[in-house]
Design an enzyme around this catalytic site. Sequence first.
Site, PDB file in Angstrom:
ATOM      1  N   ASP A 126       7.920  15.930  10.256  1.00 32.31           N
ATOM      2  CA  ASP A 126       7.671  15.610   8.849  1.00 32.31           C
ATOM      3  C   ASP A 126       6.178  15.491   8.569  1.00 32.31           C
ATOM      4  OD1 ASP A 126       8.324  15.156   6.209  1.00 32.31           O
ATOM      5  OD2 ASP A 126       8.826  13.041   6.470  1.00 32.31           O
TER       6      ASP A 126
ATOM      7  N   LYS B 278       4.901  -2.359   8.079  1.00 37.93           N
ATOM      8  CA  LYS B 278       5.954  -1.575   7.435  1.00 37.93           C
ATOM      9  C   LYS B 278       7.250  -2.358   7.560  1.00 37.93           C
ATOM     10  CE  LYS B 278       7.901   3.117   7.707  1.00 37.93           C
ATOM     11  NZ  LYS B 278       7.664   4.441   8.287  1.00 37.93           N
TER      12      LYS B 278
ATOM     13  N   VAL C 280       0.812  -1.221   0.000  1.00 39.16           N
ATOM     14  CA  VAL C 280       0.000   0.000   0.000  1.00 39.16           C
ATOM     15  C   VAL C 280       0.845   1.270   0.000  1.00 39.16           C
ATOM     16  CG1 VAL C 280      -2.082  -1.005   1.039  1.00 39.16           C
ATOM     17  CG2 VAL C 280      -0.286  -0.115   2.535  1.00 39.16           C
ATOM     18  N   GLY C 281       2.126   1.112   0.190  1.00 40.50           N
ATOM     19  CA  GLY C 281       2.975   2.303   0.187  1.00 40.50           C
ATOM     20  C   GLY C 281       4.435   1.913   0.084  1.00 40.50           C
ATOM     21  N   ASP C 282       5.194   2.736  -0.615  1.00 37.58           N
ATOM     22  CA  ASP C 282       6.623   2.453  -0.716  1.00 37.58           C
ATOM     23  C   ASP C 282       7.359   3.753  -0.491  1.00 37.58           C
ATOM     24  OD1 ASP C 282       9.038   1.272  -1.154  1.00 37.58           O
ATOM     25  OD2 ASP C 282       8.881   1.272  -3.343  1.00 37.58           O
ATOM     26  N   GLY C 283       7.966   3.868   0.670  1.00 37.62           N
ATOM     27  CA  GLY C 283       8.654   5.113   1.008  1.00 37.62           C
ATOM     28  C   GLY C 283      10.157   4.946   0.978  1.00 37.62           C
ATOM     29  N   THR C 284      10.816   5.957   1.486  1.00 37.44           N
ATOM     30  CA  THR C 284      12.271   5.953   1.487  1.00 37.44           C
ATOM     31  C   THR C 284      12.813   4.887   2.434  1.00 37.44           C
ATOM     32  OG1 THR C 284      11.965   8.317   1.320  1.00 37.44           O
ATOM     33  CG2 THR C 284      14.210   7.562   1.580  1.00 37.44           C
TER      34      THR C 284
END
Length: 413
Positions: free
Chosen positions: A125, A33, A10-14
């Site tokens: 952030d 995560k 559902v998400g791909d971050g740093t």
Amino acid sequence: MERYKIIKEVGDGTFGSVWRAINKQAGEIVAIKKMKRKYYSWEECISLREVKSLRKMSHPNIVKLKEVIRENDILYFVFEYMECNLYQLIKDRGKLFSETEVRNWCFQVFQGLAYIHQQGYFHRDLKPENLLVSKNIIKIADFGLAREISSQPPYTEYVSTRWYRAPEVLLQSPMYNSAVDMWAMGAIMAELFTLCPLFPGSSEADEIYRICSVIGTPTEIVWAEGLKLASAINYQFPQLTGVHLSVLVPSASEDAINLIKSLCSWDPCKRPTALEALQHPFFQSCFYIPPSLRSKMAVTRTPPSATRGLSEQKSVRRYSGTVSDSKPASKFPPAKSHVPLTTASNYNVKIGCGVSETAEKLGNLTVGNARLPAKQALPAPMKAGGCHGQTDLFLGRSQEIQTRRSFTKKVVG
Ligand code: ADP
Ligand code: MG
């Protein structure tokens, strides 16, 4: 991890990729995560200050960390699952959000923030991608981790997302505090009204330029400390008068404009704290109690927001004293104190986020006079979002969104 069945990304971050998963035993949907960096000991994981803080945090507007798992040197965070992030909602939105929707979201985020700040942390952030939404509930996510994780290579370039970064951070203040989150909230609030970022700078210098073009160049009276910070890095502000925010955020009420304006004050000391923001007249209706319920409220003194499942927070309850006459606290803004937690140098030493690089960029630059060193053309470190380096101040909404879309990290699902 065997206890979980992975469903989809559902998400791909740093720092990690996030997956929707199901707890096989309990049948509960969660978000997992998976951190990109390897962790070779359990101590290394649990001694992360941020992990400790996340595990401690318990608030209806903060995404709940349920479990931390280390398996084969990989670190996993198991969170309660949220349907989407605020950026996805903004990007997919065909028409503007109503003021009521904006108010409800902001009211919740300020409650979460008040709690974080009260616990002695600040997020650093805040941005739409880090605010997660399920039904009408919004929760703050992804806080605190970046700092610790970024201290390890290859994450040295990480700094908070530029578009929401407070001017004191842009100007390399040696000390900053929870007011940086309040700045970000001002920018987010405006974006919720317009569906466009308020300060979509393409570099640190362009970011300051855009801020000046909206709120006007700071004077000695407005922000003496800022002028000192600028001169310390040999930065010259462009001379701009700014515009009235209601021109840029035409759908917002006077109260909303007022709040955005105070949140986006140059001087961090002049920004309201999260608790003060909650008392702003913009949130007056959040404290409204129908007359039929008032006598009960007077007895229980339960915050009206609890009726929306928003707050169990002591500090917010304090304001419920004003509820029975359905008015927020009259004094705005009262004396305030942002939580001074860390110094930028501290922070930067820890995350190694390239202060000197940024200072150099700013120091060599006089944006207003178009004296741009070649270096400035380099893309600045960023985690998500960004522009093509154009300096047009106010692009049309579709252009902005397009620009932003094409540069925002991949979000699957
Ligand atoms: P990063 O540090 O890589 O930005 P985040 O924790 O912000 O990681 O997660 C990246 C994205 O994954 C978020 O923007 C969101 O879209 C999704 N995500 C994160 N946590 C959750 C969650 N608890 N429920 C659903 N989606 C999530
Ligand atoms: Mg994030």
